[in-house]
Write a protein that holds these residues in place. Structure first.
Motif, PDB file in Angstrom:
ATOM      1  N   GLY A  66       0.797  -1.217   0.000  1.00 52.13           N
ATOM      2  CA  GLY A  66       0.000   0.000   0.000  1.00 52.13           C
ATOM      3  C   GLY A  66       0.828   1.265   0.000  1.00 52.13           C
ATOM      4  N   GLY A  67       2.000   1.237  -0.649  1.00 49.63           N
ATOM      5  CA  GLY A  67       2.849   2.420  -0.690  1.00 49.63           C
ATOM      6  C   GLY A  67       3.630   2.663   0.585  1.00 49.63           C
ATOM      7  N   ARG A  68       3.561   1.747   1.526  1.00 47.28           N
ATOM      8  CA  ARG A  68       4.283   1.889   2.802  1.00 47.28           C
ATOM      9  C   ARG A  68       5.408   0.869   2.868  1.00 47.28           C
ATOM     10  NH1 ARG A  68       0.791   0.642   7.436  1.00 47.28           N
ATOM     11  NH2 ARG A  68       0.010  -0.950   6.046  1.00 47.28           N
ATOM     12  N   LEU A  69       6.467   1.213   3.608  1.00 48.07           N
ATOM     13  CA  LEU A  69       7.588   0.326   3.853  1.00 48.07           C
ATOM     14  C   LEU A  69       7.947   0.449   5.325  1.00 48.07           C
ATOM     15  CD1 LEU A  69       9.807  -1.550   2.663  1.00 48.07           C
ATOM     16  CD2 LEU A  69      11.201   0.505   2.366  1.00 48.07           C
ATOM     17  N   VAL A  70       7.909  -0.688   6.050  1.00 53.84           N
ATOM     18  CA  VAL A  70       8.209  -0.686   7.486  1.00 53.84           C
ATOM     19  C   VAL A  70       9.305  -1.712   7.745  1.00 53.84           C
ATOM     20  CG1 VAL A  70       7.301  -1.116   9.793  1.00 53.84           C
ATOM     21  CG2 VAL A  70       5.877   0.034   8.102  1.00 53.84           C
ATOM     22  N   SER A  71      10.371  -1.268   8.417  1.00 53.88           N
ATOM     23  CA  SER A  71      11.476  -2.143   8.798  1.00 53.88           C
ATOM     24  C   SER A  71      11.643  -2.091  10.307  1.00 53.88           C
ATOM     25  CB  SER A  71      12.785  -1.689   8.138  1.00 53.88           C
ATOM     26  OG  SER A  71      12.655  -1.639   6.743  1.00 53.88           O
ATOM     27  N   VAL A  72      11.717  -3.271  10.928  1.00 56.56           N
ATOM     28  CA  VAL A  72      11.932  -3.347  12.375  1.00 56.56           C
ATOM     29  C   VAL A  72      13.157  -4.219  12.629  1.00 56.56           C
ATOM     30  CG1 VAL A  72       9.528  -2.938  12.976  1.00 56.56           C
ATOM     31  CG2 VAL A  72      10.303  -5.274  12.675  1.00 56.56           C
ATOM     32  N   ALA A  73      13.995  -3.813  13.567  1.00 61.87           N
ATOM     33  CA  ALA A  73      15.238  -4.522  13.869  1.00 61.87           C
ATOM     34  C   ALA A  73      14.989  -5.594  14.913  1.00 61.87           C
ATOM     35  CB  ALA A  73      16.290  -3.537  14.368  1.00 61.87           C
ATOM     36  N   LEU A  74      15.749  -6.680  14.812  1.00 63.24           N
ATOM     37  CA  LEU A  74      15.677  -7.744  15.803  1.00 63.24           C
ATOM     38  C   LEU A  74      16.980  -8.503  15.798  1.00 63.24           C
ATOM     39  CD1 LEU A  74      13.326 -10.580  14.492  1.00 63.24           C
ATOM     40  CD2 LEU A  74      14.267  -8.832  13.049  1.00 63.24           C
ATOM     41  N   GLU A  75      17.109  -9.459  16.693  1.00 57.61           N
ATOM     42  CA  GLU A  75      18.330 -10.241  16.841  1.00 57.61           C
ATOM     43  C   GLU A  75      18.303 -11.451  15.911  1.00 57.61           C
ATOM     44  OE1 GLU A  75      20.892  -9.244  18.728  1.00 57.61           O
ATOM     45  OE2 GLU A  75      19.715  -7.490  19.282  1.00 57.61           O
ATOM     46  N   LYS A  76      19.484 -11.947  15.579  1.00 59.82           N
ATOM     47  CA  LYS A  76      19.616 -13.127  14.723  1.00 59.82           C
ATOM     48  C   LYS A  76      18.867 -14.312  15.318  1.00 59.82           C
ATOM     49  CE  LYS A  76      23.155 -16.165  12.746  1.00 59.82           C
ATOM     50  NZ  LYS A  76      24.611 -16.368  12.601  1.00 59.82           N
ATOM     51  N   VAL A  77      18.995 -14.495  16.608  1.00 63.54           N
ATOM     52  CA  VAL A  77      18.329 -15.627  17.262  1.00 63.54           C
ATOM     53  C   VAL A  77      16.812 -15.497  17.161  1.00 63.54           C
ATOM     54  CG1 VAL A  77      18.320 -14.640  19.608  1.00 63.54           C
ATOM     55  CG2 VAL A  77      18.369 -17.110  19.297  1.00 63.54           C
ATOM     56  N   GLN A  78      16.285 -14.284  17.149  1.00 61.34           N
ATOM     57  CA  GLN A  78      14.844 -14.086  17.001  1.00 61.34           C
ATOM     58  C   GLN A  78      14.384 -14.479  15.601  1.00 61.34           C
ATOM     59  OE1 GLN A  78      14.988  -9.940  18.465  1.00 61.34           O
ATOM     60  NE2 GLN A  78      13.213 -10.489  19.721  1.00 61.34           N
ATOM     61  N   VAL A  79      15.181 -14.166  14.580  1.00 57.10           N
ATOM     62  CA  VAL A  79      14.832 -14.561  13.213  1.00 57.10           C
ATOM     63  C   VAL A  79      14.829 -16.077  13.105  1.00 57.10           C
ATOM     64  CG1 VAL A  79      15.519 -14.456  10.784  1.00 57.10           C
ATOM     65  CG2 VAL A  79      15.724 -12.427  12.218  1.00 57.10           C
ATOM     66  N   SER A  80      15.859 -16.715  13.646  1.00 59.57           N
ATOM     67  CA  SER A  80      15.965 -18.174  13.607  1.00 59.57           C
ATOM     68  C   SER A  80      14.806 -18.831  14.338  1.00 59.57           C
ATOM     69  CB  SER A  80      17.298 -18.605  14.221  1.00 59.57           C
ATOM     70  OG  SER A  80      17.413 -19.992  14.242  1.00 59.57           O
ATOM     71  N   LEU A  81      14.496 -18.330  15.514  1.00 55.18           N
ATOM     72  CA  LEU A  81      13.401 -18.879  16.310  1.00 55.18           C
ATOM     73  C   LEU A  81      12.046 -18.623  15.650  1.00 55.18           C
ATOM     74  CD1 LEU A  81      12.898 -20.406  18.931  1.00 55.18           C
ATOM     75  CD2 LEU A  81      12.740 -18.219  20.112  1.00 55.18           C
ATOM     76  N   LEU A  82      11.889 -17.471  15.011  1.00 56.02           N
ATOM     77  CA  LEU A  82      10.641 -17.166  14.303  1.00 56.02           C
ATOM     78  C   LEU A  82      10.403 -18.176  13.185  1.00 56.02           C
ATOM     79  CD1 LEU A  82       8.175 -15.371  13.747  1.00 56.02           C
ATOM     80  CD2 LEU A  82       9.679 -13.873  12.412  1.00 56.02           C
ATOM     81  N   ALA A  83      11.441 -18.476  12.408  1.00 56.60           N
ATOM     82  CA  ALA A  83      11.300 -19.458  11.327  1.00 56.60           C
ATOM     83  C   ALA A  83      10.935 -20.828  11.892  1.00 56.60           C
ATOM     84  CB  ALA A  83      12.596 -19.543  10.521  1.00 56.60           C
ATOM     85  N   GLU A  84      11.577 -21.212  12.965  1.00 59.38           N
ATOM     86  CA  GLU A  84      11.305 -22.514  13.590  1.00 59.38           C
ATOM     87  C   GLU A  84       9.875 -22.590  14.113  1.00 59.38           C
ATOM     88  OE1 GLU A  84      12.673 -24.621  17.721  1.00 59.38           O
ATOM     89  OE2 GLU A  84      14.238 -23.632  16.555  1.00 59.38           O
ATOM     90  N   LYS A  85       9.437 -21.566  14.804  1.00 61.32           N
ATOM     91  CA  LYS A  85       8.089 -21.571  15.385  1.00 61.32           C
ATOM     92  C   LYS A  85       7.002 -21.447  14.315  1.00 61.32           C
ATOM     93  CE  LYS A  85       9.347 -22.134  19.580  1.00 61.32           C
ATOM     94  NZ  LYS A  85       9.098 -23.437  20.211  1.00 61.32           N
ATOM     95  N   LEU A  86       7.291 -20.751  13.227  1.00 60.22           N
ATOM     96  CA  LEU A  86       6.315 -20.680  12.134  1.00 60.22           C
ATOM     97  C   LEU A  86       6.123 -22.054  11.498  1.00 60.22           C
ATOM     98  CD1 LEU A  86       7.205 -17.305  10.392  1.00 60.22           C
ATOM     99  CD2 LEU A  86       5.033 -17.897  11.483  1.00 60.22           C
ATOM    100  N   GLU A  87       7.208 -22.796  11.349  1.00 57.73           N
ATOM    101  CA  GLU A  87       7.105 -24.154  10.813  1.00 57.73           C
ATOM    102  C   GLU A  87       6.265 -25.026  11.739  1.00 57.73           C
ATOM    103  OE1 GLU A  87       7.248 -26.706   7.981  1.00 57.73           O
ATOM    104  OE2 GLU A  87       8.640 -25.041   7.724  1.00 57.73           O
ATOM    105  N   GLU A  88       6.492 -24.904  13.047  1.00 54.74           N
ATOM    106  CA  GLU A  88       5.693 -25.653  14.031  1.00 54.74           C
ATOM    107  C   GLU A  88       4.220 -25.248  13.966  1.00 54.74           C
ATOM    108  OE1 GLU A  88       7.289 -25.280  17.983  1.00 54.74           O
ATOM    109  OE2 GLU A  88       9.275 -25.956  17.350  1.00 54.74           O
ATOM    110  N   LEU A  89       3.966 -23.952  13.800  1.00 54.05           N
ATOM    111  CA  LEU A  89       2.592 -23.453  13.735  1.00 54.05           C
ATOM    112  C   LEU A  89       1.869 -24.013  12.507  1.00 54.05           C
ATOM    113  CD1 LEU A  89       0.487 -21.506  15.037  1.00 54.05           C
ATOM    114  CD2 LEU A  89       1.353 -19.763  13.482  1.00 54.05           C
ATOM    115  N   LEU A  90       2.544 -24.034  11.361  1.00 52.49           N
ATOM    116  CA  LEU A  90       1.934 -24.598  10.157  1.00 52.49           C
ATOM    117  C   LEU A  90       1.643 -26.089  10.319  1.00 52.49           C
ATOM    118  CD1 LEU A  90       3.918 -22.891   7.242  1.00 52.49           C
ATOM    119  CD2 LEU A  90       1.561 -22.454   7.954  1.00 52.49           C
ATOM    120  N   THR A  91       2.575 -26.814  10.914  1.00 53.44           N
ATOM    121  CA  THR A  91       2.383 -28.250  11.144  1.00 53.44           C
ATOM    122  C   THR A  91       1.208 -28.490  12.075  1.00 53.44           C
ATOM    123  OG1 THR A  91       4.745 -28.624  10.821  1.00 53.44           O
ATOM    124  CG2 THR A  91       3.512 -30.364  11.952  1.00 53.44           C
TER     125      THR A  91
END
Length: 193
Positions: A34-59
């Motif tokens: 929608g013409g907007r761009l939002v960037s938020v900073a986080l830690e490497k471990v948070q990105v890794s854990l987010l990917a892992e938990k999203l996979e668990e959520l889908l399963t």
């Protein structure tokens, strides 16, 4: 002070990415739409854990609700750099995940860091969180909310894993990142081989 809710339901693009050389990278979640761009900073471990938990959520969504999960595509997905300018809106403290059964979508919520330690919450969208009186209420913090289809979630997971693994290789003995200038491994009591 008023808080902002950056909602993308759905975004045109939602990715994890980095800025900087390996060893000095800053990790971001970035949503565009929608013409907007939002960037938020986080830690490497948070990105890794987010990917892992999203996979668990889908399963779990497939097991409990019979959601059709897309097959992993053999073609590499979005491998483009982050959109510029990469202006940090806030630093993520809490990541919330939910599966909306009515729309068969995944809801990801990145909440700004307050006085609470960073964590990842996993639950159904209808769950209510217990709040301690000492903690800053989540309603008073900025947030980024994204709603993704299972296919878009799978694409996000794959890219997030590539981004995390693209950094410095781990030491085969201790697992800490290897620096180009050398590595003092604790398994060797600080001595080089």
């Amino acid at each position: 002070m008023t808080h902002q809710v950056h909602a993308f339901e759905p975004p045109e693009r939602f990715v994890a990415g980095t800025v900087g050389p390996p060893g000095e990278r800053t990790f971001f979640l970035q949503a565009r739409g929608g013409g907007r761009l939002v960037s938020v900073a986080l830690e490497k471990v948070q990105v890794s854990l987010l990917a892992e938990k999203l996979e668990e959520l889908l399963t779990e969504a497939q097991r409990r609700f019979g959601v059709d999960l897309p097959e992993l595509a053999p073609v590499v997905g979005d491998n483009e750099p982050l959109d510029t300018p990469v202006d940090e809106e806030f630093r993520v403290g809490t990541l919330g995940l939910a599966f909306d059964v009515d729309t068969a979508t995944v809801v990801i919520e990145a909440i700004a860091a307050g006085e609470v330690e960073p964590e990842v919450e996993l639950g159904d969208e209808d769950d209510e969180d217990d709040e301690d009186e000492d903690e800053e209420p989540d309603e008073d913090l900025d947030r980024l909310r994204v709603r993704l289809t299972p296919q878009a979630t799978r694409q996000f997971i794959e890219r997030a894993r590539r981004v995390v693994n693209a950094g410095r290789p781990p030491c085969p003995l201790c697992g800490q990142p290897l620096d180009p200038a050398g590595h003092l491994c604790p398994r060797h009591n600080g001595y080089h081989r």
